[in-house]
Write a protein that holds these residues in place. Sequence first.
Motif, PDB file in Angstrom:
ATOM      1  N   LEU A   1     -52.173  15.119   7.623  1.00  0.00           N
ATOM      2  CA  LEU A   1     -51.146  16.113   7.950  1.00  0.00           C
ATOM      3  C   LEU A   1     -49.735  15.613   7.679  1.00  0.00           C
ATOM      4  N   LEU A   2     -49.539  14.308   7.670  1.00  0.00           N
ATOM      5  CA  LEU A   2     -48.186  13.780   7.535  1.00  0.00           C
ATOM      6  C   LEU A   2     -47.588  14.078   6.161  1.00  0.00           C
ATOM      7  N   ALA A   3     -46.313  14.458   6.188  1.00  0.00           N
ATOM      8  CA  ALA A   3     -45.550  14.633   4.948  1.00  0.00           C
ATOM      9  C   ALA A   3     -45.141  13.267   4.403  1.00  0.00           C
ATOM     10  N   GLU A   4     -44.573  13.251   3.222  1.00  0.00           N
ATOM     11  CA  GLU A   4     -44.010  12.004   2.707  1.00  0.00           C
ATOM     12  C   GLU A   4     -42.951  11.483   3.670  1.00  0.00           C
ATOM     13  N   GLU A   5     -42.944  10.186   3.880  1.00  0.00           N
ATOM     14  CA  GLU A   5     -42.064   9.519   4.850  1.00  0.00           C
ATOM     15  C   GLU A   5     -42.400   9.911   6.287  1.00  0.00           C
ATOM     16  N   GLY A   6     -43.609  10.463   6.519  1.00  0.00           N
ATOM     17  CA  GLY A   6     -44.002  10.898   7.856  1.00  0.00           C
ATOM     18  C   GLY A   6     -44.226   9.735   8.806  1.00  0.00           C
ATOM     19  N   ARG A   7     -44.149  10.038  10.104  1.00  0.00           N
ATOM     20  CA  ARG A   7     -44.286   9.016  11.135  1.00  0.00           C
ATOM     21  C   ARG A   7     -45.296   9.461  12.193  1.00  0.00           C
TER      22      ARG A   7
ATOM     23  N   ALA B   1     -33.736  20.135  19.960  1.00  0.00           N
ATOM     24  CA  ALA B   1     -33.139  19.319  18.900  1.00  0.00           C
ATOM     25  C   ALA B   1     -33.200  19.994  17.536  1.00  0.00           C
ATOM     26  N   GLY B   2     -33.823  21.166  17.458  1.00  0.00           N
ATOM     27  CA  GLY B   2     -33.845  21.915  16.208  1.00  0.00           C
ATOM     28  C   GLY B   2     -35.052  21.669  15.332  1.00  0.00           C
ATOM     29  N   ALA B   3     -36.100  21.056  15.882  1.00  0.00           N
ATOM     30  CA  ALA B   3     -37.318  20.807  15.110  1.00  0.00           C
ATOM     31  C   ALA B   3     -38.232  22.032  15.149  1.00  0.00           C
ATOM     32  N   LYS B   4     -39.127  22.097  14.188  1.00  0.00           N
ATOM     33  CA  LYS B   4     -40.180  23.112  14.157  1.00  0.00           C
ATOM     34  C   LYS B   4     -41.406  22.483  14.813  1.00  0.00           C
TER      35      LYS B   4
ATOM     36  N   ARG C   1     -38.216   6.041  17.977  1.00  0.00           N
ATOM     37  CA  ARG C   1     -39.224   5.476  17.082  1.00  0.00           C
ATOM     38  C   ARG C   1     -39.625   6.484  15.995  1.00  0.00           C
ATOM     39  N   GLY C   2     -39.789   7.761  16.374  1.00  0.00           N
ATOM     40  CA  GLY C   2     -40.199   8.777  15.409  1.00  0.00           C
ATOM     41  C   GLY C   2     -39.063   9.322  14.567  1.00  0.00           C
ATOM     42  N   ARG C   3     -37.824   9.121  15.007  1.00  0.00           N
ATOM     43  CA  ARG C   3     -36.628   9.530  14.265  1.00  0.00           C
ATOM     44  C   ARG C   3     -36.635  11.037  13.928  1.00  0.00           C
ATOM     45  N   LEU C   4     -37.101  11.845  14.868  1.00  0.00           N
ATOM     46  CA  LEU C   4     -37.130  13.291  14.655  1.00  0.00           C
ATOM     47  C   LEU C   4     -35.709  13.844  14.656  1.00  0.00           C
ATOM     48  N   ILE C   5     -35.397  14.683  13.666  1.00  0.00           N
ATOM     49  CA  ILE C   5     -34.085  15.324  13.583  1.00  0.00           C
ATOM     50  C   ILE C   5     -34.265  16.811  13.336  1.00  0.00           C
ATOM     51  N   SER C   6     -33.184  17.529  13.472  1.00  0.00           N
ATOM     52  CA  SER C   6     -33.193  18.977  13.280  1.00  0.00           C
ATOM     53  C   SER C   6     -33.742  19.341  11.910  1.00  0.00           C
ATOM     54  N   GLY C   7     -34.565  20.388  11.879  1.00  0.00           N
ATOM     55  CA  GLY C   7     -35.128  20.871  10.628  1.00  0.00           C
ATOM     56  C   GLY C   7     -36.458  20.255  10.251  1.00  0.00           C
ATOM     57  N   GLN C   8     -36.854  19.181  10.922  1.00  0.00           N
ATOM     58  CA  GLN C   8     -38.134  18.554  10.617  1.00  0.00           C
ATOM     59  C   GLN C   8     -39.253  19.209  11.436  1.00  0.00           C
ATOM     60  N   SER C   9     -40.487  18.942  11.023  1.00  0.00           N
ATOM     61  CA  SER C   9     -41.652  19.481  11.722  1.00  0.00           C
ATOM     62  C   SER C   9     -42.251  18.408  12.617  1.00  0.00           C
ATOM     63  N   PHE C  10     -42.726  18.839  13.781  1.00  0.00           N
ATOM     64  CA  PHE C  10     -43.206  17.919  14.815  1.00  0.00           C
ATOM     65  C   PHE C  10     -44.497  18.466  15.403  1.00  0.00           C
TER      66      PHE C  10
END
Length: 322
Positions: free
Chosen positions: A224-230, A164-167, A135-144
């Motif tokens: 806190l959410l970035a553009e296109e944030g979930r 998964a490579g997230a911050k 649902r959140g579509r978290l991928i490597s390089g994104q912030s969580f």
Amino acid sequence: MKAIVIRSPGGPDQLTLQERPIPQVTANEVLIKVHAAGVNRPDIFQRQGKYPAPEGIVQDIPGLEVAGTVEDCGRTVTRWKPGDRVCALLPGGGYAEYAVADESHCLPIPVNVSFFEAACLPETVLTVWHNVFQRGRLISGQSFLVHGGSGGIGTTAIQLASLAGAKVYATAGTDNKCRFCEKLGAVSCINYHDRDFATELEAGTIDVLLDSIGTPYFDRNIDLLAEEGRIVFINAIGGRQAVLNIGKLMQKRLTLTGSTLRNRDSAFKAELCRAVEYHVWPWLSQGHFRPVISRIFALTQASQAHTLMESGNFIGKLVLET
């Protein structure tokens, strides 16, 4: 068999040990001799009368995840055989010496994983995988960011997102819990009693946010959410009503979503189990991911486990030994 039964809705003292018949399997089910059962917050809600089991499921025995050995198999079961070590997602009935599960909702226990560790996995890992990664579509390089990083969901989310490579960022209620979250892989964990996470973190920088608090955090989460944030909601223990600034949603093209697991259909849960086995089980087998166990209680101490869970004075998961 011995089982922990909810006598009537109420406090932990309403949990009592009773003798119950061993459940019978249907064609697609396995009977599991339970060695350990995970304790989860939905169990608390069920005991309080706020989260009933689905229709057709035993209503007064809580427990959504177990680990043990297969004792018997229904006539159409093909993957499992008696003696196999499995952990399983259940709609209820896990606080007992035996439980039945759909064969497609069972997962193999790797040789390097104990029954106690395995009992912490199904409800928690499936919840995190579906909400953070699907649902959140978290991928490597994104912030969580995960709120409540020291709990069962939080410690699992921190580890899997890091792998998964997230911050990863987190919040927790004590400095000790925060340090633990950082050891697990969080770049920073904020003690929400002492500091405001919304000012500690930079506005507009979080790609995916996992929230179980609800109303009190809503506006700050949005900022806190970035553009296109979930934002993905998995609970709302602080309140369910919030006022949304639709302009911010449109300007940043935000996605607000959420889910519950217990009421989803069998096919969905089966597909989610397959995804978790494919994506997460290699990390588990290789020792890169481990559930965090705070304390193991005897089955007869279920009320004490619920009391501790409600206090929040623990890190990771609580487990019952049957």
